[in-house]
Design a protein around this motif. Structure first.
Motif, PDB file in Angstrom:
ATOM      1  N   LEU A 178      12.479  -9.907 -21.889  1.00  0.00           N
ATOM      2  CA  LEU A 178      11.678  -9.526 -20.907  1.00  0.00           C
ATOM      3  C   LEU A 178      12.285  -8.405 -19.965  1.00  0.00           C
ATOM      4  CD1 LEU A 178      10.655 -13.193 -19.764  1.00  0.00           C
ATOM      5  CD2 LEU A 178       9.181 -11.682 -20.991  1.00  0.00           C
ATOM      6  N   THR A 179      11.560  -7.670 -19.233  1.00  0.00           N
ATOM      7  CA  THR A 179      12.208  -6.506 -18.760  1.00  0.00           C
ATOM      8  C   THR A 179      11.711  -6.580 -17.222  1.00  0.00           C
ATOM      9  OG1 THR A 179      10.472  -5.234 -19.332  1.00  0.00           O
ATOM     10  CG2 THR A 179      12.323  -4.789 -20.496  1.00  0.00           C
ATOM     11  N   PHE A 180      12.381  -5.858 -16.400  1.00  0.00           N
ATOM     12  CA  PHE A 180      12.236  -5.718 -14.923  1.00  0.00           C
ATOM     13  C   PHE A 180      12.406  -4.344 -14.554  1.00  0.00           C
ATOM     14  CE2 PHE A 180      13.167 -10.037 -15.791  1.00  0.00           C
ATOM     15  CZ  PHE A 180      12.707 -11.097 -14.912  1.00  0.00           C
ATOM     16  N   SER A 181      11.422  -4.016 -13.810  1.00  0.00           N
ATOM     17  CA  SER A 181      11.258  -2.297 -13.807  1.00  0.00           C
ATOM     18  C   SER A 181      12.434  -1.798 -12.719  1.00  0.00           C
ATOM     19  CB  SER A 181       9.974  -2.044 -13.042  1.00  0.00           C
ATOM     20  OG  SER A 181       9.470  -2.726 -11.756  1.00  0.00           O
ATOM     21  N   ASN A 182      13.006  -2.698 -11.797  1.00  0.00           N
ATOM     22  CA  ASN A 182      13.852  -2.207 -10.845  1.00  0.00           C
ATOM     23  C   ASN A 182      15.246  -2.319 -11.250  1.00  0.00           C
ATOM     24  OD1 ASN A 182      13.823  -4.817 -10.510  1.00  0.00           O
ATOM     25  ND2 ASN A 182      13.471  -4.996  -8.558  1.00  0.00           N
ATOM     26  N   GLY A 183      15.462  -2.699 -12.547  1.00  0.00           N
ATOM     27  CA  GLY A 183      17.184  -2.726 -12.863  1.00  0.00           C
ATOM     28  C   GLY A 183      17.627  -3.762 -12.066  1.00  0.00           C
ATOM     29  N   TRP A 187       4.210 -16.241 -22.615  1.00  0.00           N
ATOM     30  CA  TRP A 187       4.276 -15.223 -21.342  1.00  0.00           C
ATOM     31  C   TRP A 187       3.148 -14.086 -21.259  1.00  0.00           C
ATOM     32  CZ3 TRP A 187       5.312 -10.150 -20.051  1.00  0.00           C
ATOM     33  CH2 TRP A 187       5.197  -9.681 -18.862  1.00  0.00           C
ATOM     34  N   ARG A 188       2.274 -14.154 -20.266  1.00  0.00           N
ATOM     35  CA  ARG A 188       1.559 -12.900 -20.189  1.00  0.00           C
ATOM     36  C   ARG A 188       1.826 -12.113 -19.029  1.00  0.00           C
ATOM     37  NH1 ARG A 188      -2.604 -13.202 -24.104  1.00  0.00           N
ATOM     38  NH2 ARG A 188      -2.875 -10.900 -23.223  1.00  0.00           N
ATOM     39  N   GLU A 189       1.562 -10.755 -19.089  1.00  0.00           N
ATOM     40  CA  GLU A 189       1.554  -9.705 -17.750  1.00  0.00           C
ATOM     41  C   GLU A 189       0.950 -10.332 -16.576  1.00  0.00           C
ATOM     42  OE1 GLU A 189       0.656  -9.379 -20.752  1.00  0.00           O
ATOM     43  OE2 GLU A 189       2.405  -7.913 -21.730  1.00  0.00           O
ATOM     44  N   LEU A 234       9.433 -12.278 -11.503  1.00  0.00           N
ATOM     45  CA  LEU A 234       8.115 -11.693 -12.012  1.00  0.00           C
ATOM     46  C   LEU A 234       8.541 -10.445 -12.835  1.00  0.00           C
ATOM     47  CD1 LEU A 234       5.081 -11.309 -12.044  1.00  0.00           C
ATOM     48  CD2 LEU A 234       5.229  -9.951 -10.105  1.00  0.00           C
ATOM     49  N   PRO A 235       8.794 -10.866 -14.277  1.00  0.00           N
ATOM     50  CA  PRO A 235       9.119  -9.773 -15.221  1.00  0.00           C
ATOM     51  C   PRO A 235       7.991  -8.586 -15.225  1.00  0.00           C
ATOM     52  CG  PRO A 235       8.983 -11.699 -16.138  1.00  0.00           C
ATOM     53  CD  PRO A 235       8.287 -12.139 -14.957  1.00  0.00           C
ATOM     54  N   SER A 236       8.300  -7.369 -15.187  1.00  0.00           N
ATOM     55  CA  SER A 236       7.266  -6.152 -15.470  1.00  0.00           C
ATOM     56  C   SER A 236       6.869  -6.130 -16.767  1.00  0.00           C
ATOM     57  CB  SER A 236       8.190  -5.075 -15.024  1.00  0.00           C
ATOM     58  OG  SER A 236       9.193  -4.804 -15.861  1.00  0.00           O
ATOM     59  N   GLY A 237       7.505  -6.614 -17.790  1.00  0.00           N
ATOM     60  CA  GLY A 237       6.720  -6.505 -19.095  1.00  0.00           C
ATOM     61  C   GLY A 237       7.900  -6.926 -20.131  1.00  0.00           C
ATOM     62  N   THR A 238       7.776  -6.601 -21.271  1.00  0.00           N
ATOM     63  CA  THR A 238       8.830  -6.978 -22.292  1.00  0.00           C
ATOM     64  C   THR A 238       9.398  -5.510 -23.208  1.00  0.00           C
ATOM     65  OG1 THR A 238       7.276  -6.702 -24.276  1.00  0.00           O
ATOM     66  CG2 THR A 238       7.414  -8.970 -23.052  1.00  0.00           C
ATOM     67  N   GLU A 239      10.324  -5.787 -23.934  1.00  0.00           N
ATOM     68  CA  GLU A 239      10.910  -4.334 -24.523  1.00  0.00           C
ATOM     69  C   GLU A 239       9.940  -4.246 -25.741  1.00  0.00           C
ATOM     70  OE1 GLU A 239      14.950  -4.758 -25.728  1.00  0.00           O
ATOM     71  OE2 GLU A 239      15.571  -5.209 -23.700  1.00  0.00           O
ATOM     72  N   GLY A 240       8.772  -4.896 -25.996  1.00  0.00           N
ATOM     73  CA  GLY A 240       7.857  -4.384 -26.802  1.00  0.00           C
ATOM     74  C   GLY A 240       8.277  -4.617 -28.277  1.00  0.00           C
ATOM     75  N   HIS A 280      21.061  -5.030 -19.116  1.00  0.00           N
ATOM     76  CA  HIS A 280      20.705  -4.035 -18.379  1.00  0.00           C
ATOM     77  C   HIS A 280      19.149  -3.683 -17.971  1.00  0.00           C
ATOM     78  CE1 HIS A 280      20.531  -1.962 -22.101  1.00  0.00           C
ATOM     79  NE2 HIS A 280      19.731  -0.991 -21.391  1.00  0.00           N
ATOM     80  N   ARG A 281      18.442  -4.228 -18.674  1.00  0.00           N
ATOM     81  CA  ARG A 281      17.145  -3.989 -18.709  1.00  0.00           C
ATOM     82  C   ARG A 281      16.180  -5.343 -18.094  1.00  0.00           C
ATOM     83  NH1 ARG A 281      14.034  -1.108 -23.360  1.00  0.00           N
ATOM     84  NH2 ARG A 281      12.607  -0.858 -21.794  1.00  0.00           N
ATOM     85  N   GLY A 282      16.987  -6.581 -18.228  1.00  0.00           N
ATOM     86  CA  GLY A 282      16.393  -7.699 -17.913  1.00  0.00           C
ATOM     87  C   GLY A 282      16.985  -8.823 -18.263  1.00  0.00           C
ATOM     88  N   LEU A 283      16.291  -9.838 -18.969  1.00  0.00           N
ATOM     89  CA  LEU A 283      16.452 -11.038 -19.374  1.00  0.00           C
ATOM     90  C   LEU A 283      16.474 -11.224 -21.009  1.00  0.00           C
ATOM     91  CD1 LEU A 283      14.996 -13.507 -16.824  1.00  0.00           C
ATOM     92  CD2 LEU A 283      17.308 -12.365 -16.692  1.00  0.00           C
ATOM     93  N   SER A 284      17.302 -11.869 -21.395  1.00  0.00           N
ATOM     94  CA  SER A 284      17.351 -12.124 -23.077  1.00  0.00           C
ATOM     95  C   SER A 284      17.873 -13.447 -23.425  1.00  0.00           C
ATOM     96  CB  SER A 284      17.861 -10.942 -23.910  1.00  0.00           C
ATOM     97  OG  SER A 284      17.592 -10.940 -25.190  1.00  0.00           O
ATOM     98  N   GLY A 285      18.223 -13.605 -24.670  1.00  0.00           N
ATOM     99  CA  GLY A 285      18.870 -14.826 -25.088  1.00  0.00           C
ATOM    100  C   GLY A 285      17.677 -15.874 -25.321  1.00  0.00           C
ATOM    101  N   PRO A 286      17.877 -16.959 -26.237  1.00  0.00           N
ATOM    102  CA  PRO A 286      17.019 -17.635 -27.020  1.00  0.00           C
ATOM    103  C   PRO A 286      16.022 -18.397 -25.987  1.00  0.00           C
ATOM    104  CG  PRO A 286      19.225 -18.260 -27.660  1.00  0.00           C
ATOM    105  CD  PRO A 286      19.569 -17.137 -26.607  1.00  0.00           C
TER     106      PRO A 286
END
Length: 345
Positions: free
Chosen positions: A194-199, A243-245, A322-328, A228-234
């Motif tokens: 999951l990513t967060f737009s504001n770093g 999760w949905r936007e 509140l995530p902004s999105g995913t790494e796609g 550096h872009r957000g959250l990861s891990g299992p």
């Protein structure tokens, strides 16, 4: 050239199918090597199955679809195959099985099993045209600069989803499904960071800890990794499939830790210690520094009332984000959705 069965895709599904379907079989793939996603899986050691694989653990809007296949070929059957090829393996957390050596051993095992039953494998071969005939299918493919006409009785689509396009993944399966009138469900990247737009967490990159991540539908207790872009891990990868936007997620940083009792006890014996110093015994120091900018935790332990400690524990166990999105699809391990299994036998 005529075959009983032509399989599009030399990944795990295509090669497993080729081992079992019988007759004269051809497997086609546009990649340079078979099983490329197998090769990179599990950090290069291939998490090849799970001790607890079963229908209840498969995410699907058609939960009954997988039952017959999983009943006829179980994880124990695959483990037996691995053992017959003398591939050493070990169990990690939550029943995950990995090779002791390399994921290339699993690729070699599948290729050897295909060769044993006489399967032909054409790599660097692209599909140019596909059509239905009275007694099967006709394919126009290009291989080594030559156009070749193929026919078959059975055609198997095992080209996978859109995940990790740098490995050659495309939406070919969905184009073919559309050509033959099969309905689709929405496709999305899943098992994805999951990513967060504001770093937001760039200063925490690399910090990891056990956590419970949840939304209104489910929760997962596994490791959480800040990037550096957000959250990861299992735990994050699992939750991403649900999760949905626009949805907030909840992070419990102390899921199995009786932090209130520990701090209260320490307050009695070491009240002069800073609250942050004591917290750093239970949480990564960098994370404590970051949280200190958002949650009141100044002063010594002796300064903290029971009410303040309760507020702190509540904040650490119910952090709302509140995530902004995913790494796609770039890093997604799977594609959620696809061909609607309601239309399939």
């Amino acid at each position: 050239m005529r075959f009983d069965t032509i399989i599009l895709g030399a990944g795990a599904a295509g090669m497993m199918c080729a081992m079992h379907c019988g007759g004269r079989v051809l497997v086609i793939d546009h990649a340079k090597a078979p099983g490329e996603k197998i090769r990179i899986s599990g950090g290069g050691r291939c998490n090849f199955t799970n001790m607890y694989a079963g229908p209840a653990n498969f995410l699907s809007q058609n939960p009954h679809f997988c039952k017959s296949a999983l009943a006829r070929y179980t994880q124990w059957d695959f483990i037996d195959l691995v053992n017959r090829h003398d591939i050493a393996w070990h169990e990690k957390t939550l029943g995950q099985l990995f090779c002791d050596g390399s994921s290339k051993q699993i690729v070699s095992m599948l290729v050897n099993e295909m060769q044993r039953v006489g399967t032909e494998l054409w790599l660097q071969t692209s599909l140019r045209d596909l059509r239905k005939t009275e007694d099967g299918f006709a394919l126009d493919v290009e291989r080594e600069g030559q156009r070749i006409d193929l026919t078959c009785t059975n055609l198997v689509l095992a080209t996978g989803g859109k995940s990790i396009p740098k490995m050659g993944a495309t939406g070919l399966a969905y184009d073919i499904a559309d050509q033959f009138g099969l309905s689709m469900t929405e496709t999305r990247a899943a098992l994805v960071p999951l990513t967060f737009s504001n770093g937001e967490f760039k200063d925490l990159s690399g910090v990891s800890l056990p956590a419970r991540l949840s939304n209104d539908r489910t929760s997962f207790d596994e490791a959480l990794l800040f990037t550096h872009r957000g959250l990861s891990g299992p735990s994050v990868l699992q939750l991403s499939s649900f999760w949905r936007e626009g949805e907030t997620i909840r992070v419990n940083l102390i899921p199995d830790l009786p932090l209130f009792d520990l701090l209260k006890e320490q307050r009695q014996s070491g009240g002069r210690k800073a609250l942050t110093t004591e917290l750093a015994k239970h949480l990564p120091g960098r994370l404590v520094d970051y949280l200190g900018q958002h949650i009141p935790m100044s002063g010594n332990l002796a300064d903290q009332s029971d009410a303040k400690l309760t507020d702190l524990v509540t904040a650490l166990s119910g952090w709302s984000l509140l995530p902004s999105g995913t790494e796609g699809y770039r890093t997604a391990e799977v594609t959620l959705g696809g061909i609607d299994t309601d239309n399939l036998s």
